[in-house]
Every structure is written in structure tokens, then in C-alpha cells.
Design a protein around this motif. Structure first.
Motif, PDB file in Angstrom:
ATOM      1  N   UNK A  71      -8.153  13.344   2.515  1.00 46.25           N
ATOM      2  CA  UNK A  71      -7.417  12.413   3.358  1.00 46.25           C
ATOM      3  C   UNK A  71      -6.340  11.779   2.498  1.00 46.25           C
ATOM      4  N   UNK A  72      -5.091  11.941   2.908  1.00 51.20           N
ATOM      5  CA  UNK A  72      -3.962  11.337   2.195  1.00 51.20           C
ATOM      6  C   UNK A  72      -3.482  10.138   2.983  1.00 51.20           C
ATOM      7  N   UNK A  73      -3.556   8.973   2.361  1.00 50.25           N
ATOM      8  CA  UNK A  73      -3.110   7.729   2.987  1.00 50.25           C
ATOM      9  C   UNK A  73      -1.786   7.348   2.335  1.00 50.25           C
ATOM     10  N   UNK A  74      -0.725   7.276   3.144  1.00 48.13           N
ATOM     11  CA  UNK A  74       0.598   6.909   2.660  1.00 48.13           C
ATOM     12  C   UNK A  74       0.914   5.512   3.162  1.00 48.13           C
ATOM     13  N   UNK A  75       1.166   4.598   2.242  1.00 48.63           N
ATOM     14  CA  UNK A  75       1.462   3.211   2.585  1.00 48.63           C
ATOM     15  C   UNK A  75       2.918   2.915   2.220  1.00 48.63           C
ATOM     16  N   UNK A  76       3.673   2.330   3.152  1.00 51.42           N
ATOM     17  CA  UNK A  76       5.055   1.936   2.879  1.00 51.42           C
ATOM     18  C   UNK A  76       5.249   0.491   3.297  1.00 51.42           C
ATOM     19  N   UNK A  77       6.075  -0.235   2.537  1.00 51.91           N
ATOM     20  CA  UNK A  77       6.342  -1.628   2.846  1.00 51.91           C
ATOM     21  C   UNK A  77       7.571  -2.089   2.079  1.00 51.91           C
ATOM     22  N   UNK A  78       8.168  -3.177   2.593  1.00 52.20           N
ATOM     23  CA  UNK A  78       9.259  -3.822   1.869  1.00 52.20           C
ATOM     24  C   UNK A  78       8.720  -4.897   0.937  1.00 52.20           C
ATOM     25  N   UNK A  79       7.485  -5.315   1.155  1.00 51.71           N
ATOM     26  CA  UNK A  79       6.857  -6.369   0.365  1.00 51.71           C
ATOM     27  C   UNK A  79       5.853  -5.740  -0.608  1.00 51.71           C
ATOM     28  N   UNK A  80       6.145  -5.814  -1.910  1.00 56.09           N
ATOM     29  CA  UNK A  80       5.301  -5.161  -2.911  1.00 56.09           C
ATOM     30  C   UNK A  80       3.927  -5.817  -3.004  1.00 56.09           C
ATOM     31  N   UNK A  81       3.872  -7.150  -2.924  1.00 55.10           N
ATOM     32  CA  UNK A  81       2.577  -7.835  -3.042  1.00 55.10           C
ATOM     33  C   UNK A  81       1.621  -7.418  -1.935  1.00 55.10           C
ATOM     34  N   UNK A  82       2.129  -7.368  -0.693  1.00 51.26           N
ATOM     35  CA  UNK A  82       1.275  -6.964   0.427  1.00 51.26           C
ATOM     36  C   UNK A  82       0.829  -5.513   0.266  1.00 51.26           C
ATOM     37  N   UNK A  83       1.733  -4.666  -0.207  1.00 52.48           N
ATOM     38  CA  UNK A  83       1.412  -3.247  -0.398  1.00 52.48           C
ATOM     39  C   UNK A  83       0.330  -3.074  -1.460  1.00 52.48           C
ATOM     40  N   UNK A  84       0.461  -3.753  -2.577  1.00 54.72           N
ATOM     41  CA  UNK A  84      -0.540  -3.646  -3.640  1.00 54.72           C
ATOM     42  C   UNK A  84      -1.889  -4.220  -3.209  1.00 54.72           C
ATOM     43  N   UNK A  85      -1.869  -5.255  -2.372  1.00 53.95           N
ATOM     44  CA  UNK A  85      -3.114  -5.851  -1.884  1.00 53.95           C
ATOM     45  C   UNK A  85      -3.881  -4.859  -1.003  1.00 53.95           C
ATOM     46  N   UNK A  86      -3.168  -4.162  -0.121  1.00 53.73           N
ATOM     47  CA  UNK A  86      -3.816  -3.168   0.749  1.00 53.73           C
ATOM     48  C   UNK A  86      -4.317  -1.992  -0.085  1.00 53.73           C
ATOM     49  N   UNK A  87      -3.523  -1.542  -1.087  1.00 57.79           N
ATOM     50  CA  UNK A  87      -3.957  -0.450  -1.963  1.00 57.79           C
ATOM     51  C   UNK A  87      -5.241  -0.818  -2.702  1.00 57.79           C
ATOM     52  N   UNK A  88      -5.282  -2.030  -3.234  1.00 56.59           N
ATOM     53  CA  UNK A  88      -6.468  -2.470  -3.968  1.00 56.59           C
ATOM     54  C   UNK A  88      -7.695  -2.522  -3.054  1.00 56.59           C
ATOM     55  N   UNK A  89      -7.503  -2.971  -1.807  1.00 52.21           N
ATOM     56  CA  UNK A  89      -8.632  -3.035  -0.871  1.00 52.21           C
ATOM     57  C   UNK A  89      -9.135  -1.634  -0.529  1.00 52.21           C
ATOM     58  N   UNK A  90      -8.222  -0.665  -0.350  1.00 52.97           N
ATOM     59  CA  UNK A  90      -8.638   0.713  -0.050  1.00 52.97           C
ATOM     60  C   UNK A  90      -9.389   1.329  -1.231  1.00 52.97           C
ATOM     61  N   UNK A  91      -8.892   1.136  -2.440  1.00 53.19           N
ATOM     62  CA  UNK A  91      -9.551   1.692  -3.621  1.00 53.19           C
ATOM     63  C   UNK A  91     -10.906   1.027  -3.835  1.00 53.19           C
ATOM     64  N   UNK A  92     -10.981  -0.290  -3.627  1.00 56.12           N
ATOM     65  CA  UNK A  92     -12.250  -1.002  -3.767  1.00 56.12           C
ATOM     66  C   UNK A  92     -13.276  -0.479  -2.768  1.00 56.12           C
ATOM     67  N   UNK A  93     -12.855  -0.264  -1.515  1.00 60.55           N
ATOM     68  CA  UNK A  93     -13.774   0.268  -0.500  1.00 60.55           C
ATOM     69  C   UNK A  93     -14.227   1.680  -0.817  1.00 60.55           C
ATOM     70  N   UNK A  94     -13.316   2.513  -1.345  1.00 60.41           N
ATOM     71  CA  UNK A  94     -13.682   3.882  -1.714  1.00 60.41           C
ATOM     72  C   UNK A  94     -14.649   3.924  -2.880  1.00 60.41           C
ATOM     73  N   UNK A  95     -14.442   3.048  -3.848  1.00 63.23           N
ATOM     74  CA  UNK A  95     -15.351   3.019  -4.995  1.00 63.23           C
ATOM     75  C   UNK A  95     -16.715   2.463  -4.601  1.00 63.23           C
ATOM     76  N   UNK A  96     -16.746   1.568  -3.625  1.00 60.50           N
ATOM     77  CA  UNK A  96     -18.030   1.052  -3.151  1.00 60.50           C
ATOM     78  C   UNK A  96     -18.841   2.159  -2.489  1.00 60.50           C
ATOM     79  N   UNK A  97     -18.154   3.108  -1.834  1.00 64.90           N
ATOM     80  CA  UNK A  97     -18.827   4.254  -1.205  1.00 64.90           C
ATOM     81  C   UNK A  97     -18.985   5.425  -2.166  1.00 64.90           C
ATOM     82  N   UNK A  98     -18.536   5.258  -3.431  1.00 59.90           N
ATOM     83  CA  UNK A  98     -18.622   6.280  -4.471  1.00 59.90           C
ATOM     84  C   UNK A  98     -17.886   7.550  -4.075  1.00 59.90           C
TER      85      UNK A  98
END
Length: 173
Positions: A71-98
Motif C-alpha cells: 500500500x503506497x500512501x502519498x501525502x501532499x500539503x502546503x503546510x509542512x508541520x501538518x504533513x509531518x504530523x500525519x506522517x508520524x502518526x501513520x508510521x507510529x500506527x504501522x509500528x504498533x501493528x509491527x
């Protein structure tokens, strides 16, 4: 008569070449000495019956019954902080599910520029406004079944972040 080569030596002679100062001829040089081989360890007493069972990660085939997908998730935004926050949440959720995760990969920023005259009528000094919009992009790859990815991607999304999800069936080689 040459002695037998050691067991770790290559079957063909290794010759390294160095260019001569004139640049037209090559001069052979001796290959570097190889270190002696490591002593082989005796076989361990652990048999297949006593070996621990291989660990299965959640989301992989067999655990949830689903097929393996990339599954390829492509995230685009004009706001870098919001983009990095969503990326971190996705990676955190994926690592929680191993899950096996690749990313976030930072793609080049697209800079959209518009240059326009300040004066509405064209009279007066030639002054210009330069407007710029930067579009930031991140790509995250998850390797799991669809059901597990639905759980991982059910997070709170920041406003202004566009999410595009594409999937391909993973092939076993």
C-alpha cells in the motif's frame, strides 16, 4: 608446479591493474593477501523440534487471512508541520501493528510561482508582485493486508493534507 590454492581463494587469478603515468599502458600489480578463513563452528545441538517457532507479524498472510499487499500512501500539503504530523502518526500506527514500513520518503518540493503587475491599469512605475506556493509531498509504503491498513489509516488527519492511497498485490519470488 604450483601448490593448491587455499579454499577461500578465487579459482581464477586476481590481477589488479594500475595505469602508468603515460596513461597508455597498464602495469600488473599483485592482488592483496586474503585473510585466513574463519574456523567452522560445530553444528549446534538445537534441532528443528527444539527451535522456537518463527514469529508472525500482524498483517502478514496467514495471521489475518488476507492477501499481502503493498500500500503506497502519498501525502501532499502546503503546510509542512501538518504533513509531518500525519506522517508520524501513520508510521507510529504501522509500528504498533509491527508492519513492514518504508518511509516517509520526502519528494522534491514543487514551487508554483506567479509574477504579476501591481498596477491594475498599466500606468506608472513597473512594479511587480511575486507570489509563490510550495507543495510538499511524502510517500509511505506499507506491506500488509487491507484490513490491517484500514486500522492503521483510521487516524485523525490534519486539515490541508491530501491523502492518496494506491495498492498493488505483492508477488512472491
Amino acid at each position: 608446479f604450483l601448490p593448491d590454492p587455499p579454499p577461500h581463494a578465487p579459482s581464477h587469478p586476481v590481477i589488479l591493474f594500475v595505469s602508468s603515468p603515460s596513461g597508455h599502458r597498464y602495469v600488473p600489480r599483485k592482488s592483496p593477501e586474503l585473510p585466513p578463513p574463519l574456523p567452522s563452528s560445530p553444528p549446534t545441538a538445537m534441532s528443528a523440534a527444539t527451535a522456537p517457532p518463527p514469529m508472525k507479524k500482524a498483517g502478514y498472510e496467514g495471521e489475518s487471512g488476507g492477501e499481502m499487499h503493498r500500500i503506497r500512501i502519498t501525502l501532499t500539503s502546503r503546510n509542512v508541520k501538518a504533513l509531518e504530523k500525519v506522517c508520524a502518526a501513520l508510521v507510529r500506527g504501522g509500528k504498533a501493528k509491527e508492519l513492514k514500513i518504508k518511509g516517509p520518503v520526502r519528494m522534491p518540493t514543487k514551487t508554483l510561482r506567479v509574477t504579476t503587475r501591481k498596477s491594475p491599469c498599466g500606468e506608472g512605475t513597473n512594479t511587480w508582485d511575486r507570489f509563490e506556493m510550495r507543495v510538499h509531498k511524502r510517500v509511505i509504503d506499507l506491506f500488509a493486508s487491507i484490513e490491517v491498513v484500514k486500522e492503521v489509516t483510521s487516524i485523525q488527519m490534519e486539515p490541508g493534507v491530501d491523502v492518496e492511497v494506491s495498492m498493488t498485490k505483492e508477488t512472491k519470488e
